[in-house]
Design a protein around this motif. Structure first.
Motif, PDB file in Angstrom:
ATOM      1  N   ALA A   1      51.181  39.580  44.187  1.00 32.35           N
ATOM      2  CA  ALA A   1      51.364  40.983  44.571  1.00 32.35           C
ATOM      3  C   ALA A   1      50.340  41.466  45.581  1.00 32.35           C
ATOM      4  CB  ALA A   1      51.290  41.851  43.319  1.00 32.35           C
ATOM      5  N   GLY A   2      49.560  40.559  46.170  1.00 32.83           N
ATOM      6  CA  GLY A   2      48.602  40.979  47.186  1.00 32.83           C
ATOM      7  C   GLY A   2      49.323  41.380  48.465  1.00 32.83           C
ATOM      8  N   PHE A   3      48.550  41.696  49.510  1.00 32.38           N
ATOM      9  CA  PHE A   3      49.175  42.127  50.772  1.00 32.38           C
ATOM     10  C   PHE A   3      49.825  40.969  51.533  1.00 32.38           C
ATOM     11  CE2 PHE A   3      46.138  46.029  51.300  1.00 32.38           C
ATOM     12  CZ  PHE A   3      46.872  46.705  50.342  1.00 32.38           C
ATOM     13  N   THR A   4      49.249  39.755  51.402  1.00 35.24           N
ATOM     14  CA  THR A   4      49.680  38.635  52.252  1.00 35.24           C
ATOM     15  C   THR A   4      51.184  38.342  52.196  1.00 35.24           C
ATOM     16  OG1 THR A   4      47.482  37.685  51.922  1.00 35.24           O
ATOM     17  CG2 THR A   4      49.158  36.238  52.896  1.00 35.24           C
TER      18      THR A   4
ATOM     19  N   LEU B   1      52.672  37.494  38.078  1.00 30.28           N
ATOM     20  CA  LEU B   1      51.567  36.539  38.243  1.00 30.28           C
ATOM     21  C   LEU B   1      50.300  37.053  37.585  1.00 30.28           C
ATOM     22  CD1 LEU B   1      50.131  34.105  39.546  1.00 30.28           C
ATOM     23  CD2 LEU B   1      49.963  35.443  41.653  1.00 30.28           C
ATOM     24  N   ASP B   2      50.012  38.322  37.807  1.00 28.75           N
ATOM     25  CA  ASP B   2      48.751  38.860  37.297  1.00 28.75           C
ATOM     26  C   ASP B   2      48.796  40.386  37.271  1.00 28.75           C
ATOM     27  OD1 ASP B   2      48.723  39.186  40.042  1.00 28.75           O
ATOM     28  OD2 ASP B   2      46.959  37.960  40.386  1.00 28.75           O
TER      29      ASP B   2
ATOM     30  N   GLY C   1      48.973  34.050  47.021  1.00 27.62           N
ATOM     31  CA  GLY C   1      48.118  34.414  48.157  1.00 27.62           C
ATOM     32  C   GLY C   1      46.731  33.878  47.850  1.00 27.62           C
TER      33      GLY C   1
ATOM     34  N   GLY D   1      42.911  34.215  47.746  1.00 27.23           N
ATOM     35  CA  GLY D   1      41.949  35.323  47.748  1.00 27.23           C
ATOM     36  C   GLY D   1      40.714  35.000  48.578  1.00 27.23           C
TER      37      GLY D   1
ATOM     38  N   HIS E   1      40.465  32.300  45.025  1.00 26.87           N
ATOM     39  CA  HIS E   1      41.227  32.421  43.785  1.00 26.87           C
ATOM     40  C   HIS E   1      42.731  32.409  44.075  1.00 26.87           C
ATOM     41  CE1 HIS E   1      41.366  37.165  43.651  1.00 26.87           C
ATOM     42  NE2 HIS E   1      42.298  36.668  44.449  1.00 26.87           N
TER      43      HIS E   1
ATOM     44  N   GLY F   1      46.228  33.959  41.920  1.00 27.21           N
ATOM     45  CA  GLY F   1      46.368  34.880  40.796  1.00 27.21           C
ATOM     46  C   GLY F   1      44.974  35.452  40.572  1.00 27.21           C
TER      47      GLY F   1
ATOM     48  N   LYS G   1      40.855  47.641  48.311  1.00 26.09           N
ATOM     49  CA  LYS G   1      41.860  47.982  49.341  1.00 26.09           C
ATOM     50  C   LYS G   1      43.191  48.405  48.709  1.00 26.09           C
ATOM     51  CE  LYS G   1      43.516  43.248  49.872  1.00 26.09           C
ATOM     52  NZ  LYS G   1      43.541  42.030  50.653  1.00 26.09           N
ATOM     53  N   TYR G   2      43.443  47.987  47.476  1.00 30.07           N
ATOM     54  CA  TYR G   2      44.696  48.382  46.808  1.00 30.07           C
ATOM     55  C   TYR G   2      44.599  49.783  46.201  1.00 30.07           C
ATOM     56  CZ  TYR G   2      45.148  43.264  46.798  1.00 30.07           C
ATOM     57  OH  TYR G   2      45.165  41.931  47.154  1.00 30.07           O
TER      58      TYR G   2
ATOM     59  N   LYS H   1      40.283  35.507  56.460  1.00 36.22           N
ATOM     60  CA  LYS H   1      40.464  34.399  55.510  1.00 36.22           C
ATOM     61  C   LYS H   1      40.058  33.050  56.139  1.00 36.22           C
ATOM     62  CE  LYS H   1      42.529  36.722  52.049  1.00 36.22           C
ATOM     63  NZ  LYS H   1      43.969  36.828  51.798  1.00 36.22           N
TER      64      LYS H   1
HETATM   65  C1  F6R Z   1      47.714  39.408  43.544  1.00 39.58           C
HETATM   66  C2  F6R Z   1      47.055  38.120  43.417  1.00 39.58           C
HETATM   67  C3  F6R Z   1      45.845  37.768  44.213  1.00 39.58           C
HETATM   68  C4  F6R Z   1      46.096  37.900  45.705  1.00 39.58           C
HETATM   69  C5  F6R Z   1      44.893  37.434  46.514  1.00 39.58           C
HETATM   70  C6  F6R Z   1      45.106  37.668  48.001  1.00 39.58           C
HETATM   71  O1  F6R Z   1      48.813  39.451  42.671  1.00 39.58           O
HETATM   72  O2  F6R Z   1      47.493  37.315  42.668  1.00 39.58           O
HETATM   73  O3  F6R Z   1      45.465  36.453  43.909  1.00 39.58           O
HETATM   74  O4  F6R Z   1      47.226  37.148  46.049  1.00 39.58           O
HETATM   75  O5  F6R Z   1      43.746  38.106  46.112  1.00 39.58           O
HETATM   76  O6  F6R Z   1      45.262  39.037  48.214  1.00 39.58           O
HETATM   77  P1  F6R Z   1      45.740  39.620  49.625  1.00 39.58           P
HETATM   78  O7  F6R Z   1      47.032  38.964  49.908  1.00 39.58           O
HETATM   79  O8  F6R Z   1      45.862  41.088  49.440  1.00 39.58           O
HETATM   80  O9  F6R Z   1      44.687  39.201  50.585  1.00 39.58           O
END
Ligand code: F6R
Length: 238
Positions: free
Chosen positions: A38-41, A68-69, A134, A136, A140, A142, A169-170, A203
């Motif tokens: 659920a991240g931005f990527t 996922l988390d 995505g 992190g 990481h 999830g 950022k969320y 990244k």
């Molecule tokens: C969110 C999740 C995290 C993000 C990771 C990347 O559900 O599982 O692991 O995927 O932190 O976040 P973004 O895509 O926002 O850079």
């Protein structure tokens, strides 16, 4: 390295590649259990998938989804929570029936019991078939943080300072929760297929470390997974 590496020029191409792979998996496996970060990527990839569905190229409603988390303390009405994001970016526009979605409720009174319920759900289905992840800022996937192996299929976990800082950022710059709940690395590695995505210059360092196979990084664990595909854009993987 047994995983596949796809390097594309732009973030938009990364989204197209990811959506193509996700759609192919869903089309081939009607009984799949899928988990989506659920991240931005990956959000642009989900938008592509919804467009593909409207063109009749995939039926996203045919499979089941497990969250996922989640940030502990937050639920579906809290902007910034994983389920809030996924409802807006994917489940609702894709018209996924509620009964096909199982997520950890971060507002549950007994969060340990809630985590165990997700654990039991994943076990009863026989595990994941596709994980879309995505990467992190600390490597990481999830909420599996470096150096903190988790047991079972789904677990509560303290979140690292890096994850909490990145998580602002969320939440419009406000503090992120300190505890998370996540499908474990073991559960994710057991999925037949996984797609790990990173885009953007921010990244670049972590992508380099992942590709170097730094063993403490959960995102590097998939390098020898024959069903894993890493997708990077040129900004993070020049
Ligand atoms: C969110 C999740 C995290 C993000 C990771 C990347 O559900 O599982 O692991 O995927 O932190 O976040 P973004 O895509 O926002 O850079």
């Amino acid at each position: 390295m047994r995983a596949q590496l796809i390097r594309v020029a732009t973030e938009a191409e990364a989204a197209r590649e990811a959506s193509r792979l996700i759609a192919a998996h869903i089309n081939a496996k009607r009984d799949a259990l899928v988990t989506l970060a659920a991240g931005f990527t990956p959000l642009a990839a989900y938008q592509e998938l919804v467009a593909m569905q409207s063109r009749g190229e995939v039926d996203l409603t045919s499979v089941r989804y497990v969250g996922l988390d989640e940030w502990v303390g937050l639920g579906e009405n809290d902007e910034g929570s994983c389920i809030f994001t996924m409802n807006g970016a994917f489940y609702q526009p894709a018209g996924i029936p509620k009964e096909n979605i199982r997520v950890f409720d971060g507002t549950a009174k007994d969060i340990c019991a809630e985590a165990q319920a997700i654990n039991a759900y994943v076990e009863a289905i026989g595990g994941l078939s596709l994980a879309v992840l995505g990467i992190g800022m600390n490597g990481h996937v999830g909420f599996n943080e470096p150096g903190n192996p988790l047991e079972g299929q789904f677990s509560l976990t303290p979140l690292s300072a890096v994850t909490q800082a990145a998580g602002r950022k969320y939440f419009f710059g406000n503090a992120a929760p300190k505890t998370g709940a996540t499908l474990t690395l073991n559960a994710l590695m057991a999925a037949k297929h996984s797609i790990l995505i990173a885009t953007g210059a921010h990244k670049r360092e972590i992508t380099k470390a992942v590709l170097a196979g730094e063993s403490s990084l959960p995102a590097a664990a998939f390098l020898n997974h024959p069903g894993a595909v890493y997708i990077f854009d040129a900004a993070c993987c020049p």
